[in-house]
Structure formats: structure tokens, C-alpha cells
Write a protein that holds these residues in place. Sequence first.
Motif, PDB file in Angstrom:
ATOM      1  N   THR A 158     -44.462   5.838 -17.251  1.00 50.27           N
ATOM      2  CA  THR A 158     -45.801   5.942 -16.390  1.00 50.27           C
ATOM      3  C   THR A 158     -45.634   7.324 -16.830  1.00 50.27           C
ATOM      4  O   THR A 158     -44.929   8.419 -16.031  1.00 50.27           O
ATOM      5  N   LYS A 159     -46.876   7.739 -17.005  1.00 46.21           N
ATOM      6  CA  LYS A 159     -46.050   9.825 -17.093  1.00 46.21           C
ATOM      7  C   LYS A 159     -47.594   9.880 -15.704  1.00 46.21           C
ATOM      8  O   LYS A 159     -48.738   9.924 -15.355  1.00 46.21           O
ATOM      9  N   VAL A 160     -46.928  10.646 -14.751  1.00 49.84           N
ATOM     10  CA  VAL A 160     -47.092  11.018 -14.293  1.00 49.84           C
ATOM     11  C   VAL A 160     -47.112  12.633 -12.862  1.00 49.84           C
ATOM     12  O   VAL A 160     -46.449  12.813 -13.721  1.00 49.84           O
ATOM     13  N   LEU A 161     -47.929  12.822 -11.979  1.00 53.56           N
ATOM     14  CA  LEU A 161     -47.544  13.724 -11.360  1.00 53.56           C
ATOM     15  C   LEU A 161     -47.280  13.669  -9.908  1.00 53.56           C
ATOM     16  O   LEU A 161     -47.949  13.229  -9.511  1.00 53.56           O
ATOM     17  N   LEU A 162     -47.003  14.974  -9.295  1.00 55.10           N
ATOM     18  CA  LEU A 162     -46.628  14.260  -7.545  1.00 55.10           C
ATOM     19  C   LEU A 162     -47.805  14.695  -6.851  1.00 55.10           C
ATOM     20  O   LEU A 162     -48.227  15.874  -7.949  1.00 55.10           O
ATOM     21  N   ARG A 163     -48.095  14.122  -6.132  1.00 49.73           N
ATOM     22  CA  ARG A 163     -49.745  14.520  -5.391  1.00 49.73           C
ATOM     23  C   ARG A 163     -49.276  15.238  -3.611  1.00 49.73           C
ATOM     24  O   ARG A 163     -50.398  15.453  -3.584  1.00 49.73           O
ATOM     25  N   ASP A 164     -48.274  13.974  -3.568  1.00 47.40           N
ATOM     26  CA  ASP A 164     -47.614  14.375  -1.887  1.00 47.40           C
ATOM     27  C   ASP A 164     -46.511  14.013  -1.414  1.00 47.40           C
ATOM     28  O   ASP A 164     -46.369  13.242  -2.241  1.00 47.40           O
ATOM     29  N   LEU A 165     -46.198  14.420  -1.288  1.00 45.72           N
ATOM     30  CA  LEU A 165     -44.450  14.546  -0.973  1.00 45.72           C
ATOM     31  C   LEU A 165     -44.494  14.830   1.433  1.00 45.72           C
ATOM     32  O   LEU A 165     -44.848  15.701   1.410  1.00 45.72           O
ATOM     33  N   HIS A 214     -42.094   9.920   2.060  1.00 49.62           N
ATOM     34  CA  HIS A 214     -43.289   8.914   1.350  1.00 49.62           C
ATOM     35  C   HIS A 214     -43.748   9.955   0.593  1.00 49.62           C
ATOM     36  O   HIS A 214     -43.300  10.834   0.636  1.00 49.62           O
ATOM     37  N   VAL A 215     -44.120   9.739  -0.443  1.00 53.08           N
ATOM     38  CA  VAL A 215     -43.857   9.868  -2.084  1.00 53.08           C
ATOM     39  C   VAL A 215     -44.863   9.822  -2.557  1.00 53.08           C
ATOM     40  O   VAL A 215     -45.694   8.465  -2.817  1.00 53.08           O
ATOM     41  N   ASP A 216     -46.642  10.414  -2.570  1.00 51.47           N
ATOM     42  CA  ASP A 216     -47.303   9.671  -3.896  1.00 51.47           C
ATOM     43  C   ASP A 216     -47.337  10.168  -4.804  1.00 51.47           C
ATOM     44  O   ASP A 216     -47.065  11.297  -5.685  1.00 51.47           O
ATOM     45  N   PHE A 217     -47.596   9.448  -6.628  1.00 53.93           N
ATOM     46  CA  PHE A 217     -47.559   9.834  -7.685  1.00 53.93           C
ATOM     47  C   PHE A 217     -48.667   9.861  -8.065  1.00 53.93           C
ATOM     48  O   PHE A 217     -49.695   8.637  -8.056  1.00 53.93           O
ATOM     49  N   MET A 218     -49.685  10.568  -9.482  1.00 53.56           N
ATOM     50  CA  MET A 218     -50.697  10.111  -9.911  1.00 53.56           C
ATOM     51  C   MET A 218     -51.072  10.384 -11.104  1.00 53.56           C
ATOM     52  O   MET A 218     -49.892  11.205 -11.449  1.00 53.56           O
ATOM     53  N   ARG A 219     -50.792   9.203 -11.699  1.00 50.56           N
ATOM     54  CA  ARG A 219     -51.194   8.503 -13.275  1.00 50.56           C
ATOM     55  C   ARG A 219     -51.983   9.781 -14.101  1.00 50.56           C
ATOM     56  O   ARG A 219     -52.607  10.541 -13.698  1.00 50.56           O
ATOM     57  N   VAL A 220     -51.129  10.096 -15.279  1.00 55.28           N
ATOM     58  CA  VAL A 220     -51.270  11.224 -15.795  1.00 55.28           C
ATOM     59  C   VAL A 220     -52.284  10.464 -17.024  1.00 55.28           C
ATOM     60  O   VAL A 220     -51.626   9.668 -18.085  1.00 55.28           O
ATOM     61  N   ASP A 221     -53.645  10.913 -17.687  1.00 57.47           N
ATOM     62  CA  ASP A 221     -54.142  10.627 -18.838  1.00 57.47           C
ATOM     63  C   ASP A 221     -53.519  11.870 -20.093  1.00 57.47           C
ATOM     64  O   ASP A 221     -54.465  12.513 -19.289  1.00 57.47           O
ATOM     65  N   GLU A 222     -52.752  10.957 -20.890  1.00 58.72           N
ATOM     66  CA  GLU A 222     -52.334  12.172 -21.803  1.00 58.72           C
ATOM     67  C   GLU A 222     -53.782  12.789 -22.941  1.00 58.72           C
ATOM     68  O   GLU A 222     -53.802  13.829 -23.944  1.00 58.72           O
ATOM     69  N   SER A 223     -54.453  12.192 -22.761  1.00 52.26           N
ATOM     70  CA  SER A 223     -55.965  12.649 -23.347  1.00 52.26           C
ATOM     71  C   SER A 223     -56.770  13.363 -22.800  1.00 52.26           C
ATOM     72  O   SER A 223     -57.759  13.764 -24.006  1.00 52.26           O
ATOM     73  N   HIS A 224     -56.635  13.413 -21.753  1.00 54.77           N
ATOM     74  CA  HIS A 224     -57.629  14.388 -20.957  1.00 54.77           C
ATOM     75  C   HIS A 224     -56.399  15.300 -19.905  1.00 54.77           C
ATOM     76  O   HIS A 224     -55.809  15.737 -19.500  1.00 54.77           O
TER      77      HIS A 224
END
Length: 226
Positions: free
Chosen positions: A79-86, A97-107
Motif C-alpha cells: 500500500t502506498k502511504v505517507l507518514l502522518r504522525d510519529l 506509535h506511528v500513523d500512516f495515511m493511504r495515498v491515492d495515486e490518481s489524486h
Amino acid sequence: MSDHKIFAAPRGDQGKGASRRLRRSGQVPAIVYGGDADPVAIQIDHNKLLHIAENEWFYAAVIDLEVEAEGKKGKATSTKVLLRDLQRHPFKAQIMHVDFMRVDESHAIKVAVPLHFLNEDTSPAGKSSGVVVSHEMNEVLVSCMPKDLPEFLEVDLADLELGGVVHLSEIKLPKGVEIPELKLGPDHDHAVVTAKRARVEAEETEDTAETKLVESGEPIEEKKGE
């Protein structure tokens, strides 16, 4: 956009107690959210993640998160993700703890990208004594498609002179990348780097020193001959 991978495993038990047990076993609790799918709880090897977190790209790059398929060892979903919180421990070298947000490659996505300053020491301002070169920004928010996301932006200071200012609009951007702030008008073309003369504190004269002593109520010895 470079390829960066992080490997993880599914996480079953959740809650504070489960997270504490996970950390004691050398794992970091994490979560993946966003997009059309439900949030997914995962766990990542702490030592490997701690090492990865030393890299600048970890905070601004699109990451391939490889999560081992539950009950299917050797198989994983990417899954393509971006780090959002660490979250880090307040004084230990420990990631909590780590939070990742999914990335929509079309947006298009908006990400704060670090700035790399080049040729500062060899610039006219950098070689001049008494000149202070200030980095007013160390990162800038950009908007682009995930495939075009740069890991950093370069700011060339080779021609920077005393009194010079480098603005947001002067940063060279890769194709497909823009700075949303600049769309808000000229007032938002903020300074990124400035070169100013260093302030020199004036030395106190004898009279100024005596005035301070009088104001403080401390006695002043009479000078010989007066």
C-alpha cells in the motif's frame, strides 16, 4: 520519487495494555487509514523503524508499506502511504506509535518537503564577515501527484549578497510540482532566506556606565582631580 519500503505485520489485540506488551516485545504499534478502506492496525519492528526514522525521506516521501498477509507467511499486500504522525518516548530512544495515511495515486497530495541550501559558504554573503544568512524556512508545503513528489527541494544561494532575499517564487520546482501558498497572492511570496548585516552592540561609554550606577543607587567613586 524513489522507492522506499517498510515491512509490517498485522496486529490483533488493541488497546493500551496490548500496545505496552507489543513495545516490550520490540514492536511498534501503528495504524493505516484513509481512502475507501477501513483503518488497519499493524506492527513494525522497532529497531528497523528507528533506523529508518533517521532518514529525511521517511517524513516526506511516498512509502511502499508491505503488510504480511494474515495467516499467509511469505505473502504481503503493498500500500502506498505517507507518514502522518510519529510519537516518541519523552526521553528514551523509542518510537511509541506511528500513523500512516493511504495515498491515492490518481489524486494530488499536499506534503511539507524539506529544503536543501546549496553554495551558501561560497556565496558573496557567505564569504563576507559580519553577514548573517538566515534560513527563514526549512521546509515548504507543495502540491503534486504522488509520482511527482520530490524528497526535497534545492535552494541555490550561489549569488546571494548582503541585503539579498530569496523568496518562495524563486525556488526551482520539478515538473508537476507547485507551491499552493503562491496562489494566494504576492503577499504570500514569503522570504525563504535573508542576508543581513550582523548587529554590533555598541560599547558602553564611561558616562553611560556611571549613569546606570546612579540609577541603580550604587555609589560612584569620585575621580582624582575632580
